[in-house]
Design an enzyme around this catalytic site. Structure first.
Site, PDB file in Angstrom:
ATOM      1  N   LYS A 143      19.818  95.858 -12.091  1.00  0.00           N
ATOM      2  CA  LYS A 143      20.058  96.713 -13.254  1.00  0.00           C
ATOM      3  C   LYS A 143      19.210  97.981 -13.116  1.00  0.00           C
ATOM      4  O   LYS A 143      18.171  97.942 -12.488  1.00  0.00           O
ATOM      5  CB  LYS A 143      19.675  95.973 -14.547  1.00  0.00           C
TER       6      LYS A 143
ATOM      7  N   HIS B  79      33.127  87.173  -8.824  1.00  0.00           N
ATOM      8  CA  HIS B  79      32.852  87.541 -10.215  1.00  0.00           C
ATOM      9  C   HIS B  79      34.157  87.444 -10.997  1.00  0.00           C
ATOM     10  O   HIS B  79      35.221  87.777 -10.482  1.00  0.00           O
ATOM     11  CB  HIS B  79      32.284  88.960 -10.294  1.00  0.00           C
TER      12      HIS B  79
ATOM     13  N   LYS C 219      23.105  98.663 -13.850  1.00  0.00           N
ATOM     14  CA  LYS C 219      24.212  98.379 -12.936  1.00  0.00           C
ATOM     15  C   LYS C 219      24.810  99.652 -12.335  1.00  0.00           C
ATOM     16  O   LYS C 219      25.344  99.628 -11.241  1.00  0.00           O
ATOM     17  CB  LYS C 219      25.288  97.552 -13.644  1.00  0.00           C
TER      18      LYS C 219
END
Length: 467
Positions: free
Chosen positions: A175, A294, A177
């Site tokens: 992060k 994902h 992202k």
């Protein structure tokens, strides 16, 4: 000799519209071992009986259309049609039914999740006779699942490649992202891996944007991996997202990852599509790459309770299409019922044989035979205080992914990784000693924090955070 005016196909043909249930509702049908079975949650329009609604689903997802056609006589409908063989009322819900449909295996192309979904859910969800429709589960027969390669490698081969056994794996999503340069991104990867994580991860929407092109990211991440491996003596990985606008570009990125010698790449399988995913899975098996999946966009499909598709169906489809990891939610802090449902599809991802269990949302017994398993990834809003529960719930064959729970550590990325690794090792050791993680979890973390200032600091930061 008079000319022939009537074909054999047209004998007995009567044009017009007829009720679906006359042809497609067959309560006496005995399902075959080779049938693909589907459980649909059906909400019919007012005045439409559940048998007619279930038959309509069977018809429109197999051989039927809105009217009788004379070309029906040119084939054997009894051989090829889907059949609604049972309906039951959903307890506690008004005007909702489970319709069970059996599809003959010949309706589906071998090794194609794309074709399977196009047939079963491709056209029927906009049907006027239905107010809402949800596909709750599929039974994939062995005769069909054996036409798929499945995951590129599977759980055991992954452990052997990584040389890591007896504990869950640890990950972290980098992060922010979006917005980091490739070099700063690689720095964050190095710090997390150096601190004790097994994996770091591209987020789902990190592809190849103007601020960080994919080739630069791949190079800096590979440098971070090799540096962290040299310093820790452990095998490390970063999920390099190969998702792209075309299959050709996606494979090009996977080829570059292989040339760099990294162990794993990543794909967004729903936005990328099943055809692209299966192509990438085949490439990964042929070239020794692990494949992280994902599930970006899944909630568009599975969030509504009465319409769409349950995630357990998407999970089964992914196991067939191919992936070594897939995100599966966290369970922690959810209702008990949600926990059971989640563990149901986690078993469908990992195990070879799963018994029917309606309390866990499993409508059919599923036998995967020798198809490799998929490691579930727990990710989203978790931190060190959740480690005992996650270790107990998901067991060893899982990836526990702490994004903010690593990078949000007040001392930086590497101490955040150290805190997570110490917490995990403490939980695994306590479990192996026979301690009850559910009951003694907080105490186990507190004891470990006495020996780890990084963990003590993390415990202090997140002590008030609750789901």
């Amino acid at each position: 000799m008079s000319p022939q005016t009537e074909t054999k196909a047209s004998v007995g043909f009567k044009a017009g519209v007829k009720d679906y249930k006359l042809t497609y509702y067959t309560p006496d049908y005995e399902t075959k071992d080779t049938d693909i079975l589907a459980a649909f949650r059906v909400t019919p329009q007012p005045g439409v009986p559940p048998e007619e609604a279930g038959a309509a689903v069977a018809a429109e997802s197999s051989t039927g259309t809105w009217t009788t056609v004379w070309t029906d006589g040119l084939t054997s409908l009894d051989r090829y049609k889907g059949r609604c063989y049972h309906t039951e009322t959903v307890v506690g819900e008004e005007n909702q039914y489970i319709a069970y449909v059996a599809y003959p295996l010949d309706l589906f192309e071998e090794g194609s999740v794309t074709n399977m979904f196009t047939s079963i859910v491709g056209n029927v969800f906009g049907f006027k006779a239905l107010r809402a429709l949800r596909l709750e589960d599929l039974r994939i027969p062995t005769s069909y699942s054996k036409t798929f390669q499945g995951p590129p490698h599977g759980i055991q081969v992954e452990r052997d490649k990584l040389n890591k056994y007896g504990r869950p794996l640890l990950g972290c999503t980098i992060k922010p992202k979006l917005g980091l340069s490739a070099k700063n991104y690689g720095r964050a990867v190095y710090e997390c891996l150096r601190g004790g994580l097994d994996f770091t991860k591209d987020d789902e929407n990190v592809n190849s944007q103007p601020f960080m092109r994919w080739r630069d990211r791949f190079l800096f991440c590979a440098e971070a991996i090799y540096k962290a491996q040299a310093e820790t003596g452990e095998i490390k990985g970063h999920y390099l997202n190969a998702t792209a606008g075309t299959c050709e570009e996606m494979i090009k990125r996977a080829v570059f990852a292989r040339e760099l010698g990294v162990p794993i790449v990543m794909h967004d399988y729903l936005t990328g599509g099943f055809t692209a995913n299966t192509s990438l899975a085949h490439y990964c098996r042929d070239n020794g790459l692990l494949l992280h999946i994902h599930r970006a966009m899944h909630a568009v499909i599975d969030r509504q309770k009465n319409h769409g598709m349950h995630f357990r169906v998407l999970a089964k489809a992914l196991r067939m299409s191919g992936g070594d990891h897939i995100h599966a939610g966290t369970v922690v802090g959810k209702l008990e019922g949600e926990r059971e449902m989640t563990l149901g599809f986690v078993d469908l991802l990992r195990d070879d044989f799963i018994e029917k269990d309606r309390s866990r949302g499993i409508f059919f017994t599923q036998d995967w035979v020798s198809m490799p398993g998929v490691i579930p990834v727990a990710s989203g809003g978790i931190h060190v205080w959740h480690m005992p529960a996650l270790t107990e719930i998901f067991g060893d064959d899982s990836v526990l992914q702490f994004g903010g729970g690593t990078l949000g550590h007040p001392w930086g990325n590497a101490p955040g990784a150290v805190a997570n690794r110490v917490a995990l090792e403490a939980c695994v050791q306590a479990r192996n000693e026979g301690r009850d993680l559910a009951r003694e979890g907080n105490e186990i973390i507190r004891e470990a924090s006495k020996w780890s200032p990084e963990l003590a600091s993390a415990c202090e930061v997140w002590k008030e955070i609750k789901f």
